[in-house]
Structure formats: structure tokens, C-alpha cells
Design a protein around this motif. Structure first.
Motif, PDB file in Angstrom:
ATOM      1  N   VAL A  38      92.509 -75.759 -22.539  1.00 49.13           N
ATOM      2  CA  VAL A  38      93.215 -75.603 -21.211  1.00 49.13           C
ATOM      3  C   VAL A  38      92.656 -74.417 -20.556  1.00 49.13           C
ATOM      4  O   VAL A  38      93.055 -73.754 -19.556  1.00 49.13           O
ATOM      5  CB  VAL A  38      94.763 -75.345 -21.455  1.00 49.13           C
ATOM      6  CG1 VAL A  38      95.512 -76.665 -21.851  1.00 49.13           C
ATOM      7  CG2 VAL A  38      95.009 -74.193 -22.302  1.00 49.13           C
ATOM      8  N   PHE A  58      94.414 -75.585 -16.938  1.00 47.10           N
ATOM      9  CA  PHE A  58      95.832 -75.210 -16.618  1.00 47.10           C
ATOM     10  C   PHE A  58      96.135 -73.900 -15.516  1.00 47.10           C
ATOM     11  O   PHE A  58      96.466 -74.050 -14.518  1.00 47.10           O
ATOM     12  CB  PHE A  58      96.811 -74.792 -17.907  1.00 47.10           C
ATOM     13  CG  PHE A  58      98.429 -75.132 -17.581  1.00 47.10           C
ATOM     14  CD1 PHE A  58      99.037 -76.386 -17.589  1.00 47.10           C
ATOM     15  CD2 PHE A  58      99.080 -73.874 -17.143  1.00 47.10           C
ATOM     16  CE1 PHE A  58     100.567 -76.396 -17.060  1.00 47.10           C
ATOM     17  CE2 PHE A  58     100.393 -73.792 -16.556  1.00 47.10           C
ATOM     18  CZ  PHE A  58     100.904 -75.295 -16.882  1.00 47.10           C
ATOM     19  N   TYR A  65      98.691 -71.941 -11.256  1.00 47.76           N
ATOM     20  CA  TYR A  65      98.507 -73.267 -11.871  1.00 47.76           C
ATOM     21  C   TYR A  65      99.042 -74.151 -11.369  1.00 47.76           C
ATOM     22  O   TYR A  65      99.856 -73.802 -10.220  1.00 47.76           O
ATOM     23  CB  TYR A  65      99.248 -73.106 -13.291  1.00 47.76           C
ATOM     24  CG  TYR A  65     100.818 -72.933 -13.299  1.00 47.76           C
ATOM     25  CD1 TYR A  65     101.714 -73.893 -13.237  1.00 47.76           C
ATOM     26  CD2 TYR A  65     101.388 -71.461 -13.255  1.00 47.76           C
ATOM     27  CE1 TYR A  65     103.015 -73.511 -13.036  1.00 47.76           C
ATOM     28  CE2 TYR A  65     102.694 -71.538 -13.255  1.00 47.76           C
ATOM     29  CZ  TYR A  65     103.518 -72.450 -13.059  1.00 47.76           C
ATOM     30  OH  TYR A  65     104.842 -72.010 -13.106  1.00 47.76           O
ATOM     31  N   ALA A  67     101.206 -77.653 -11.897  1.00 49.04           N
ATOM     32  CA  ALA A  67     101.667 -78.348 -13.232  1.00 49.04           C
ATOM     33  C   ALA A  67     101.348 -79.690 -12.881  1.00 49.04           C
ATOM     34  O   ALA A  67     101.261 -80.496 -13.974  1.00 49.04           O
ATOM     35  CB  ALA A  67     103.031 -77.826 -13.635  1.00 49.04           C
ATOM     36  N   PHE A  70      97.755 -80.664 -13.608  1.00 44.57           N
ATOM     37  CA  PHE A  70      97.401 -80.757 -14.921  1.00 44.57           C
ATOM     38  C   PHE A  70      98.098 -81.940 -15.663  1.00 44.57           C
ATOM     39  O   PHE A  70      97.431 -82.560 -16.504  1.00 44.57           O
ATOM     40  CB  PHE A  70      97.999 -79.554 -15.613  1.00 44.57           C
ATOM     41  CG  PHE A  70      98.047 -79.480 -17.148  1.00 44.57           C
ATOM     42  CD1 PHE A  70      96.727 -79.036 -17.865  1.00 44.57           C
ATOM     43  CD2 PHE A  70      98.976 -79.851 -17.994  1.00 44.57           C
ATOM     44  CE1 PHE A  70      96.653 -79.074 -19.163  1.00 44.57           C
ATOM     45  CE2 PHE A  70      98.925 -79.657 -19.449  1.00 44.57           C
ATOM     46  CZ  PHE A  70      97.651 -79.424 -20.018  1.00 44.57           C
ATOM     47  N   CYS A  88      93.125 -72.537 -26.158  1.00 48.01           N
ATOM     48  CA  CYS A  88      92.719 -71.961 -25.224  1.00 48.01           C
ATOM     49  C   CYS A  88      91.865 -70.759 -25.782  1.00 48.01           C
ATOM     50  O   CYS A  88      91.376 -70.863 -27.067  1.00 48.01           O
ATOM     51  CB  CYS A  88      93.794 -71.373 -24.135  1.00 48.01           C
ATOM     52  SG  CYS A  88      94.883 -69.967 -25.236  1.00 48.01           S
ATOM     53  N   ARG A  93      97.665 -68.635 -23.876  1.00 45.43           N
ATOM     54  CA  ARG A  93      98.077 -69.526 -22.916  1.00 45.43           C
ATOM     55  C   ARG A  93      98.967 -70.895 -23.497  1.00 45.43           C
ATOM     56  O   ARG A  93      99.759 -71.225 -22.913  1.00 45.43           O
ATOM     57  CB  ARG A  93      97.055 -70.040 -21.958  1.00 45.43           C
ATOM     58  CG  ARG A  93      96.330 -69.059 -21.022  1.00 45.43           C
ATOM     59  CD  ARG A  93      95.186 -69.410 -20.548  1.00 45.43           C
ATOM     60  NE  ARG A  93      94.022 -68.752 -21.314  1.00 45.43           N
ATOM     61  CZ  ARG A  93      92.894 -68.879 -21.059  1.00 45.43           C
ATOM     62  NH1 ARG A  93      92.355 -69.305 -20.042  1.00 45.43           N
ATOM     63  NH2 ARG A  93      91.873 -68.536 -21.664  1.00 45.43           N
ATOM     64  N   THR A  94      98.354 -71.378 -24.579  1.00 46.44           N
ATOM     65  CA  THR A  94      98.990 -72.440 -25.104  1.00 46.44           C
ATOM     66  C   THR A  94     100.367 -72.147 -25.678  1.00 46.44           C
ATOM     67  O   THR A  94     101.164 -72.983 -25.842  1.00 46.44           O
ATOM     68  CB  THR A  94      97.977 -73.122 -26.244  1.00 46.44           C
ATOM     69  OG1 THR A  94      97.699 -72.163 -27.268  1.00 46.44           O
ATOM     70  CG2 THR A  94      96.820 -73.684 -25.631  1.00 46.44           C
ATOM     71  N   ILE A  97     102.287 -73.184 -22.803  1.00 51.74           N
ATOM     72  CA  ILE A  97     102.308 -74.513 -22.295  1.00 51.74           C
ATOM     73  C   ILE A  97     102.856 -75.525 -23.299  1.00 51.74           C
ATOM     74  O   ILE A  97     103.616 -76.324 -22.953  1.00 51.74           O
ATOM     75  CB  ILE A  97     100.947 -74.879 -22.037  1.00 51.74           C
ATOM     76  CG1 ILE A  97     100.142 -73.983 -20.900  1.00 51.74           C
ATOM     77  CG2 ILE A  97     100.677 -76.359 -21.530  1.00 51.74           C
ATOM     78  CD1 ILE A  97      98.714 -74.058 -20.886  1.00 51.74           C
TER      79      ILE A  97
END
Length: 132
Positions: A38, A58, A65, A67, A70, A88, A93-94, A97
């Protein structure tokens, strides 16, 4: 009646949702679970990608972003009825997400903690060049 149906629908989504947080291992790579990278295109170019990883940005470089965009890309490139992983740079970030995808959509998501930093520096996994 509508409230009962909505409650049952939300409950069924949460029953099938699954979120796993784990560090990447070489054994994990051999399982052929799709890995969604991402990060941004600039990051993909700088460090490359894990072999077989699917690049779908993302957050952009400014933290913005889209969404819907994505999700559209994700559903086009990955079978979201099966487990898939997110990676990431460091896992920051993950970590935002992955729970969202699991909770809101019932996806079976694996958050790869430590990200590419851990994969390349900790495990010394070689990357492949990003090709737009």
C-alpha cells in the motif's frame, strides 16, 4: 424488521471478518498468500517490491486517500473472499487499513508488522524492481 435484518447482516460480516497481525517470515512468503503493498509509487521505485506483491497505493505522499479507488483496485486484483496480506514501509499505515478492511468488509486480512523495513533489513529479503 429492517433493524433485525440489518443487525443480522452486520453480525454475519463480523463473524467472517478476521484480522491477523504478524511479522513477515520466509515461510509466509512460500504460502503464496497475496501481499498488497500500500506504499506510494515513489516508495515502490526506491526500494522495489516483494516478489509477487501487488502494488495498490492507499495514502498518497500528502496523507490523502481515496478509499473507493483503493477498494475497486483491490477487488479487481485480489480474491477478497480469501486471506490476503497488507504491507507498507514500517507497518504504520497497514495497522490502520487492515482493521478497517476486516471490520467494515469482513475481509480476512493479515497485517504484516514491521513492513518492508523489517522484510529487507531484518530478513534480508531481496526485492524486485517496480514496473509501472
Amino acid at each position: 424488521m429492517k433493524k433485525i435484518i440489518l443487525a443480522l447482516l452486520l453480525l454475519s460480516v463480523s463473524l467472517f471478518a478476521e484480522l491477523t497481525n504478524q511479522y513477515l517470515t520466509k515461510d509466509f512468503l512460500n504460502k503464496n498468500i497475496p501481499i498488497i503493498d500500500v506504499r506510494t509509487p515513489r516508495e515502490w521505485q526506491e526500494t522495489g517490491l516483494l516478489k509477487g506483491a501487488v502494488p495498490i497505493m492507499f495514502f498518497d505522499q500528502r496523507g490523502n486517500y481515496d478509499a473507493r479507488k483503493f477498494l475497486k483496485e483491490l477487488n479487481k486484483k485480489v480474491d477478497t473472499t480469501k486471506p490476503f496480506a497488507l504491507i507498507c514501509h514500517t507497518g504504520s499505515r497497514t495497522s490502520m487499513i487492515a482493521p478497517w478492511l476486516s471490520k467494515e468488509f469482513g475481509y480476512k486480512v493479515i497485517n504484516l508488522q514491521g513492513g518492508m523495513e523489517y522484510a529487507t533489513r531484518g530478513l534480508h529479503i531481496k526485492t524486485v524492481p517496480y514496473r509501472p
